[in-house]
Design an enzyme around this catalytic site. Sequence first.
Site, PDB file in Angstrom:
ATOM      1  N   ASP A  39      36.912  19.088  17.630  1.00 52.90           N
ATOM      2  CA  ASP A  39      36.956  20.174  18.594  1.00 52.90           C
ATOM      3  C   ASP A  39      38.435  20.538  18.795  1.00 52.90           C
ATOM      4  OD1 ASP A  39      36.364  22.141  20.388  1.00 52.90           O
ATOM      5  OD2 ASP A  39      35.061  20.928  21.645  1.00 52.90           O
TER       6      ASP A  39
HETATM    7  C1  NOJ Z   1      36.269  24.226  22.468  1.00 53.03           C
HETATM    8  C2  NOJ Z   1      34.794  24.088  22.646  1.00 53.03           C
HETATM    9  O1  NOJ Z   1      34.493  22.829  23.196  1.00 53.03           O
HETATM   10  C3  NOJ Z   1      33.996  24.260  21.367  1.00 53.03           C
HETATM   11  O2  NOJ Z   1      32.638  24.295  21.694  1.00 53.03           O
HETATM   12  C4  NOJ Z   1      34.425  25.490  20.642  1.00 53.03           C
HETATM   13  O3  NOJ Z   1      33.631  25.701  19.502  1.00 53.03           O
HETATM   14  C5  NOJ Z   1      35.892  25.349  20.296  1.00 53.03           C
HETATM   15  N1  NOJ Z   1      36.666  25.248  21.531  1.00 53.03           N
HETATM   16  C6  NOJ Z   1      36.447  26.482  19.455  1.00 53.03           C
HETATM   17  O4  NOJ Z   1      36.639  27.602  20.205  1.00 53.03           O
END
Ligand code: NOJ
Length: 747
Positions: free
Chosen positions: A267
């Site tokens: 993430d």
């Molecule tokens: C953080 C989020 O937790 C995740 O779900 C998302 O896909 C990513 N950022 C990318 O934007």
Amino acid sequence: MHNKLLEKLNNLTVEEKIGQLVQLTGDFFEGDLDTVVTGPLKKLGLHPNYNVYNTGSILNVTDADKIIRLQTDYLEKSNHKIPLLFMADIIYGFRTIFPIPLAQTCSWNFEAIEQAASISARECYDEGIHVTFSPMVDVVRDPRWGRVMESPGEDTLLAKKYAESMVYGIQGQEAESIPTDKIAACVKHFAAYGAPIAGREYNAVDMSEHMLREYYLPGYQAAIDAGAKLVMTAFNTLNGIPATGNEWLNRDLLREEMKFDGVLISDYAAVEELIMHGYAENATEAAKLGLAAGIDIDMKTAVYANQLKNVISGNEHLEQLLNDAVYRVLKLKSDLGLFEDPFRGLKTRQEQATRILSDAHKKAAQSLAEESIVLLKNEKNLLPLSKQTKIALIGPYSEENSTLGMWAIKGDEADTVNLKTGLLKHMGAEQLSVCRGSYLIPDHAREALGKYVDKLPVETGSEEALLQEAIQNAKEADVVILALGESIYQSGEGGSRTNPTLPEPQLKLLRELKQLGKQLVVIVYSGRPLILTEVTEQSDALIQAWYPGTMGGDALANILYGVVNPSGKLAMTFPRSVGQIPVYYNELSTGRPDLPENGSYRFATRYIDEVNKPLYPFGYGKSYSTFDCSLVSVSREEMGTEESVDIEVSVSNTGKFDGKETIQLYMRDRFASVTRPVKMLTDFRQIFLQSGETGTVQFSIREEMLRFVGSHMKYQSEPGDFDVYIGTSSQDTPLTFSFSFHREEQL
Ligand code: NOJ
């Protein structure tokens, strides 16, 4: 391994290999090299010598023109012309926005969810996006957590079905290559991101391995079995170890046991956050831990880019891990057909005009919204409304287009049908008065939203003036429709709340209007189950609208006027008070159950200031019709491993409206080697019946439906007695019977 891909891999230098594992945003490629080095590169801490033209993938560029520009420039300047991958968060719609995922699951209509996902994928495909960071299948039991809106809710069976239909919708069902009109799916957040302690965003997760395996993993597993090409790790620690640096979780469990062989992406910045977690001492160690744990792509940090070369140098094992990771990224590019066509899918604006936000797409969005909305209360059949009724539409959501939710990054509020617009399609303007009635949220709550403050509607007029106008309008109407809700910025990522109720100014409005003695229909827009105990008491009819997407206003108006009979069923329990949280239907049996016949006996599992029952249970949702169910037949009382218990249920629509009912089958394993839940949703059927019509639904219980995670962490069934409960919600299961299960060799 594919020879051609191996050849490509072997042609790369170490730096070029590492680049494939780096994901950056678009700004690293725009502008001349000097500004890139002193700007984005510097900001992220990337080494000035880092060659952006080695980078493998791009995050959240969602505009066709920019994608073409970046890809063209990249292919010109990069050494090996390995196309860039474009990945984005298209969670519940690209331009055509569907209801938020938690709402979608309340439809219990997984064909419709698959269709919605395939529409989102097709709109992404036309825009040139290759991967969506969806589905999020984190099971969640705590509505304080803001991301419940993105989750399929509290139940494992629904999470599995959601996972599978989303992956099929996004990717299709072909084994390896991703077909035309489809893109790659990334299931997230591995693992158990939906269970942060106290519902606080990014907080630690601490759960037994049993709980993890029984309730949380099956959703991810279903997505993997459906072929999801990517998995994203979670931000949280799981039992003390950050998920992103957890070798057991990502290698032993995910790859070995769960058989995932696609790309594992961290993430956002999660590899670097291993340092803040107190798990890695510095960036070098974070890179090493990330690679060792099996993270293929480092999303938006400089850690892999700056550190991996040193980390792997002289270490054959780590070098091999690097090669494996790069191979998987190349394989994904090949599965998407990018080596043949780096501009896959991209359409001109003219071509897109008939394909993106088309009438067919809007129709699908409207129909899913109609099925996702849940009717919670309807005293004296106040709803549906008659066309002659004079309506006062009051509340901050009366004419609000900001109802798409936090993850509709390409959704345009200008495309959105709001409630007023929807209602006017059913009535003359002279029968409708509209006013705001109160502020959306109090000033102190605005401040807490940080950068999102600017996106909130500007309140004009004093609260008192708004209230007086609302009272006046209400007095002149037959029925008041009160459109209330939390702001979309109060839910979603970073939107944890300790007291998830309607904002205070809106509650005040509700109380004042109640005193007028008018009939009140309350519509709640929210990204989570709010505590609606007072709202329930004060309203005559109550509708949970969630954030219903582009066509929300039309969907709600169709429900209010009975063009559509509501059929949504809650995918998550609505607590009565914050103190009950987490409250969910499939709790374990305790040694001291709270039995009604024991009255207020103290030493039972209960509170002394609150009942155990939630306000609205899982599986609950009303219709304008009434449905009677009866057991027609149960094929056997004893079942062997190769046999099934076949059940036929007769369902009659005894009301005045045609409508759909969801018949839910729950089971309880009376005695087992681990304590089993008081009820587990095992299967369900949906049936549409005209008024007065009777139909039947069939269920078939087989051995695999009795399996659970035993004390040795193995998935198994055990002989014994099972109680079956069938009905229309987890608390309304009038049809019950029992059967016993044996293994043939025992007889
Ligand atoms: C953080 C989020 O937790 C995740 O779900 C998302 O896909 C990513 N950022 C990318 O934007």
